[in-house]
Design a protein around this motif. Structure first.
Motif, PDB file in Angstrom:
ATOM      1  N   THR A  75      -3.983   8.271  12.694  1.00 32.17           N
ATOM      2  CA  THR A  75      -2.298   7.368  12.210  1.00 32.17           C
ATOM      3  C   THR A  75      -1.507   6.465  12.744  1.00 32.17           C
ATOM      4  O   THR A  75      -0.373   7.129  13.095  1.00 32.17           O
ATOM      5  CB  THR A  75      -0.940   8.370  11.026  1.00 32.17           C
ATOM      6  OG1 THR A  75      -0.888   9.321  11.312  1.00 32.17           O
ATOM      7  CG2 THR A  75      -2.415   8.402   9.713  1.00 32.17           C
ATOM      8  N   LEU A  76      -1.684   6.094  13.799  1.00 31.94           N
ATOM      9  CA  LEU A  76      -1.237   5.587  15.726  1.00 31.94           C
ATOM     10  C   LEU A  76      -0.210   4.851  15.073  1.00 31.94           C
ATOM     11  O   LEU A  76      -0.359   3.569  13.863  1.00 31.94           O
ATOM     12  CB  LEU A  76      -2.318   4.630  15.857  1.00 31.94           C
ATOM     13  CG  LEU A  76      -2.107   4.361  17.808  1.00 31.94           C
ATOM     14  CD1 LEU A  76      -2.250   6.489  18.042  1.00 31.94           C
ATOM     15  CD2 LEU A  76      -2.896   4.188  18.606  1.00 31.94           C
ATOM     16  N   GLY A  77       1.108   6.031  15.539  1.00 28.83           N
ATOM     17  CA  GLY A  77       2.390   4.699  15.261  1.00 28.83           C
ATOM     18  C   GLY A  77       3.238   5.199  14.191  1.00 28.83           C
ATOM     19  O   GLY A  77       4.557   5.198  14.473  1.00 28.83           O
ATOM     20  N   LEU A  78       2.256   6.187  13.345  1.00 28.14           N
ATOM     21  CA  LEU A  78       3.387   6.184  12.214  1.00 28.14           C
ATOM     22  C   LEU A  78       4.318   7.763  12.022  1.00 28.14           C
ATOM     23  O   LEU A  78       5.132   7.778  12.232  1.00 28.14           O
ATOM     24  CB  LEU A  78       1.788   7.004  11.286  1.00 28.14           C
ATOM     25  CG  LEU A  78       1.911   5.697  10.423  1.00 28.14           C
ATOM     26  CD1 LEU A  78       0.568   6.387   8.883  1.00 28.14           C
ATOM     27  CD2 LEU A  78       2.984   4.961   9.006  1.00 28.14           C
ATOM     28  N   ALA A  80       4.774   9.005  14.985  1.00 27.96           N
ATOM     29  CA  ALA A  80       6.086   7.863  16.328  1.00 27.96           C
ATOM     30  C   ALA A  80       7.559   7.103  16.028  1.00 27.96           C
ATOM     31  O   ALA A  80       8.193   7.511  15.797  1.00 27.96           O
ATOM     32  CB  ALA A  80       4.921   7.546  17.490  1.00 27.96           C
ATOM     33  N   GLY A  81       6.762   6.026  14.909  1.00 28.22           N
ATOM     34  CA  GLY A  81       7.532   5.401  14.724  1.00 28.22           C
ATOM     35  C   GLY A  81       8.230   6.611  13.931  1.00 28.22           C
ATOM     36  O   GLY A  81       9.903   6.149  13.533  1.00 28.22           O
ATOM     37  N   ALA A  82       8.528   6.679  12.840  1.00 26.89           N
ATOM     38  CA  ALA A  82       8.713   7.938  11.789  1.00 26.89           C
ATOM     39  C   ALA A  82      10.583   8.701  12.830  1.00 26.89           C
ATOM     40  O   ALA A  82      11.269   8.706  12.312  1.00 26.89           O
ATOM     41  CB  ALA A  82       8.195   8.938  10.920  1.00 26.89           C
ATOM     42  N   LEU A 137       6.808   3.693   5.887  1.00 27.20           N
ATOM     43  CA  LEU A 137       5.553   3.658   7.403  1.00 27.20           C
ATOM     44  C   LEU A 137       4.247   3.531   6.562  1.00 27.20           C
ATOM     45  O   LEU A 137       3.275   2.406   6.841  1.00 27.20           O
ATOM     46  CB  LEU A 137       5.919   3.760   8.268  1.00 27.20           C
ATOM     47  CG  LEU A 137       7.417   3.049   9.123  1.00 27.20           C
ATOM     48  CD1 LEU A 137       7.152   4.710  10.852  1.00 27.20           C
ATOM     49  CD2 LEU A 137       7.442   2.080   9.764  1.00 27.20           C
ATOM     50  N   GLN A 138       4.076   4.746   5.713  1.00 25.95           N
ATOM     51  CA  GLN A 138       2.907   4.937   5.612  1.00 25.95           C
ATOM     52  C   GLN A 138       2.727   3.676   4.124  1.00 25.95           C
ATOM     53  O   GLN A 138       2.057   3.641   4.520  1.00 25.95           O
ATOM     54  CB  GLN A 138       2.998   5.961   4.683  1.00 25.95           C
ATOM     55  CG  GLN A 138       1.093   6.922   4.829  1.00 25.95           C
ATOM     56  CD  GLN A 138       1.201   7.601   3.781  1.00 25.95           C
ATOM     57  OE1 GLN A 138       2.448   8.288   3.293  1.00 25.95           O
ATOM     58  NE2 GLN A 138       0.910   8.843   4.349  1.00 25.95           N
ATOM     59  N   THR A 139       3.200   3.485   3.594  1.00 26.32           N
ATOM     60  CA  THR A 139       3.006   2.709   2.403  1.00 26.32           C
ATOM     61  C   THR A 139       3.462   1.610   2.977  1.00 26.32           C
ATOM     62  O   THR A 139       2.791   0.028   2.336  1.00 26.32           O
ATOM     63  CB  THR A 139       4.118   2.481   0.878  1.00 26.32           C
ATOM     64  OG1 THR A 139       5.100   2.840   1.806  1.00 26.32           O
ATOM     65  CG2 THR A 139       3.613   4.202   0.387  1.00 26.32           C
ATOM     66  N   PHE A 140       4.150   1.052   3.907  1.00 29.78           N
ATOM     67  CA  PHE A 140       4.537  -0.363   4.869  1.00 29.78           C
ATOM     68  C   PHE A 140       5.041  -1.107   2.962  1.00 29.78           C
ATOM     69  O   PHE A 140       5.077  -2.678   4.050  1.00 29.78           O
ATOM     70  CB  PHE A 140       3.565  -0.619   5.409  1.00 29.78           C
ATOM     71  CG  PHE A 140       3.927  -1.437   6.710  1.00 29.78           C
ATOM     72  CD1 PHE A 140       4.411  -0.836   7.767  1.00 29.78           C
ATOM     73  CD2 PHE A 140       3.492  -2.506   6.894  1.00 29.78           C
ATOM     74  CE1 PHE A 140       4.800  -1.595   9.029  1.00 29.78           C
ATOM     75  CE2 PHE A 140       3.242  -2.892   7.891  1.00 29.78           C
ATOM     76  CZ  PHE A 140       4.423  -2.367   9.210  1.00 29.78           C
ATOM     77  N   SER A 141       5.747  -0.736   2.451  1.00 28.20           N
ATOM     78  CA  SER A 141       5.841  -1.614   1.910  1.00 28.20           C
ATOM     79  C   SER A 141       7.205  -1.179   0.612  1.00 28.20           C
ATOM     80  O   SER A 141       6.884  -0.189  -0.177  1.00 28.20           O
ATOM     81  CB  SER A 141       5.592  -2.765   1.849  1.00 28.20           C
ATOM     82  OG  SER A 141       5.928  -3.485  -0.232  1.00 28.20           O
ATOM     83  N   PHE A 144       5.929  -0.148  -2.718  1.00 22.85           N
ATOM     84  CA  PHE A 144       5.622   1.152  -3.648  1.00 22.85           C
ATOM     85  C   PHE A 144       7.384   2.642  -3.706  1.00 22.85           C
ATOM     86  O   PHE A 144       7.000   3.458  -3.464  1.00 22.85           O
ATOM     87  CB  PHE A 144       4.747   1.882  -1.982  1.00 22.85           C
ATOM     88  CG  PHE A 144       3.669   0.928  -2.486  1.00 22.85           C
ATOM     89  CD1 PHE A 144       2.982   0.677  -3.952  1.00 22.85           C
ATOM     90  CD2 PHE A 144       3.138   0.261  -1.670  1.00 22.85           C
ATOM     91  CE1 PHE A 144       1.864   0.008  -3.836  1.00 22.85           C
ATOM     92  CE2 PHE A 144       1.877  -0.993  -1.615  1.00 22.85           C
ATOM     93  CZ  PHE A 144       1.123  -0.508  -2.401  1.00 22.85           C
TER      94      PHE A 144
ATOM     95  N   CYS B  24       5.636   1.607  17.525  1.00 17.92           N
ATOM     96  CA  CYS B  24       5.323   1.880  16.692  1.00 17.92           C
ATOM     97  C   CYS B  24       4.697   0.770  16.095  1.00 17.92           C
ATOM     98  O   CYS B  24       3.902   0.874  14.807  1.00 17.92           O
ATOM     99  CB  CYS B  24       6.427   2.864  16.221  1.00 17.92           C
ATOM    100  SG  CYS B  24       6.774   4.249  17.314  1.00 17.92           S
ATOM    101  N   ASN B  32      -3.710   0.261  12.010  1.00 18.44           N
ATOM    102  CA  ASN B  32      -3.768   0.473  10.395  1.00 18.44           C
ATOM    103  C   ASN B  32      -4.724  -0.077   9.328  1.00 18.44           C
ATOM    104  O   ASN B  32      -4.294  -1.191   9.410  1.00 18.44           O
ATOM    105  CB  ASN B  32      -2.010   1.627   9.413  1.00 18.44           C
ATOM    106  CG  ASN B  32      -2.845   2.775  10.903  1.00 18.44           C
ATOM    107  OD1 ASN B  32      -3.008   3.897  10.748  1.00 18.44           O
ATOM    108  ND2 ASN B  32      -1.269   2.658  11.875  1.00 18.44           N
TER     109      ASN B  32
END
Lengths: 174, 272
Positions: A75-78, A80-82, A137-141, A144, B24, B32
């Motif tokens: 899950t590249l970036g997830l 890390a971003g959080a 970030l996972q749902t990205f919206s 949700f 990120c 993704n």
């Protein structure tokens, strides 16, 4: 940051990375084909960094740890971003749970230095922020929102339980 | 590099945070699938709206370029107005006669430029060396003289008007007496003939013609009429004041006179 703190942080980096990737990433529970319960332990590394660590360094280390977790989780970036966001927010959270007479300059965020009550609320704050940002970030919206809150509510007890147990078992001094 | 590092450290982590967080987000969108789909959807929904708004706000930045385009278009349109064209039609008059061989040809030309009225009047005609206009050729106009070509370019020629202080033209009377026609720079309707011998009887209203002795103008073109004669005591000559038949200042057309024998005559003149 003295030598023992550096060594401890390095060890925590590796151990928490391995634990998260190989143990706690396997724990996921949900229904309807979607997972709602996750267990996060690696924010503990960020929480336990000494208070005097320069802020850019904290952010950079958080980014590196998050990226390492991402590499193993595909899950590249997830993560890390959080965790980068949580690292940026850490001084604010520290202000939020500041003791009445402020922080001792040499204090480490440990039960030994600041007490168990402080430690639990601090860990909880870090974890809540991290979980919210991660699921956002996972749902990205923002549409949700229900999912984000639900995931946070379910993941928070499990994660905080594991983190508190780890802190109590190892009870680090630095 | 050191300054950059110091800046990053001094900014209290905001700089580091912003860079890493953007990195990120980039990684998330590019690695993704779910997030990428959402991002592309969001971009297509809000992107066009945003672009439209931004273009609306920034429209004035384009004004300079728009202006340049319009100016070019204006120039292109102006170039198509009849007055801005160079007439390439050749209008030469010549007569074919078995008894008389053609000596002078006349090339019609328009006057495209005139100097402001002054003691040294010049004008520009729209015929040049492409059509064998040469330095020293005369230019006549309807009912009189105009001047002498002084400079030639491929498409244009500069003409020294007869109303120019340096103009010298050979002019004579019907009885073959001749003098030099010049302008004193005062009255554009009157010129003066000097070096006319004072024993020549001159009456007012006598017609003055070109002599053709200078190979510039053909022989016998009327120039004007004598207004008065003024003998100069002691020099043996008289000055004639001549009223021009035409008004060189208002002329619009000119005919360039080309002497086909000029080379031959010049050769004779070289032998002394």
């Amino acid at each position: 940051m003295n030598t023992s703190a550096v060594i401890n942080s390095a060890i925590r980096f590796v151990v928490l990375l391995v634990a998260q990737v190989f143990i706690f990433n396997q724990v996921a529970w949900g229904w309807g084909g979607k997972d709602y319960l996750f267990v996060f332990v690696y924010p503990l590394f960020l929480a336990m960094l000494p208070l005097r660590t320069p802020r850019p360094l904290v952010i950079l280390l958080a980014f590196l740890l998050g990226l390492s977790v991402d590499f193993f989780s595909e899950t590249l970036g997830l993560h890390a971003g959080a965790l980068t966001f949580t690292a940026y927010a850490r001084p604010l959270l520290l202000q939020f749970v500041q003791p009445r007479d402020g922080y001792n300059i040499k204090a480490n965020p440990t039960i030994a230095d600041l007490g168990s009550g402080w430690m639990y609320s601090y860990l909880a704050l870090i974890l809540v922020v991290h979980l919210l940002v991660f699921f956002l970030l996972q749902t990205f919206s923002i549409f949700f929102l229900v999912d984000i809150v639900l995931k946070t509510l379910l993941s928070f007890p499990a994660s905080i339980l594991v983190m508190v147990i780890l802190v109590l078992i190892f009870n680090p001094k630095a | 590099m050191g300054r950059l590092l110091r800046l990053i450290i001094n900014s209290g982590g905001l700089f580091t945070f912003a860079i890493l967080e953007l990195l990120c987000l980039y990684l998330i969108v590019h690695h993704n699938d779910g997030q990428r789909a959402i991002w592309l959807e969001t971009k297509s929904v809000y992107g066009s709206f945003l672009t439209e708004k931004i273009n609306e706000k920034l429209a004035f930045l384009d004004v300079a370029r728009e202006n340049e385009v319009l100016r070019r278009e204006n120039a292109a349109l102006l170039a198509r107005i009849p007055g801005s064209e160079y007439d390439t039609r050749i209008d030469t008059a010549s007569v074919t006669d078995s008894a008389f061989q053609q000596r002078f040809t006349y090339l019609a030309s328009r006057i495209v430029n005139k100097s402001p009225y002054g003691p040294y009047n010049t004008l520009i005609i729209d015929r040049g060396s492409n059509l064998q206009v040469e330095r020293g050729q005369g230019v006549v106009t309807d009912g009189g003289l105009l001047g002498i070509v002084s400079e030639v370019t491929p498409r244009h020629a500069r003409v020294i008007s007869i109303l120019h202080l340096d103009t010298r033209i050979s002019a004579g009377l019907d009885n073959n007496a001749f003098g030099t026609l010049r302008w004193d720079g005062k009255d554009p309707r009157r010129v003066t003939i000097t070096d006319m011998p004072d024993y020549i009887p001159v009456a007012p209203n006598d017609t003055v013609f070109t002599t053709g002795y200078s190979n510039v103008f053909p022989t016998g073109l009327p120039i004007g009429t004598v207004e008065s004669s003024d003998p100069l005591p002691g020099t043996g000559s008289q000055n004639l004041t001549v009223v021009l038949l035409n008004d060189p200042l208002t002329a619009a057309n000119g005919y360039v006179v080309r002497d086909l024998f000029k080379e031959e005559l010049d050769r004779l003149n070289r032998v002394r």
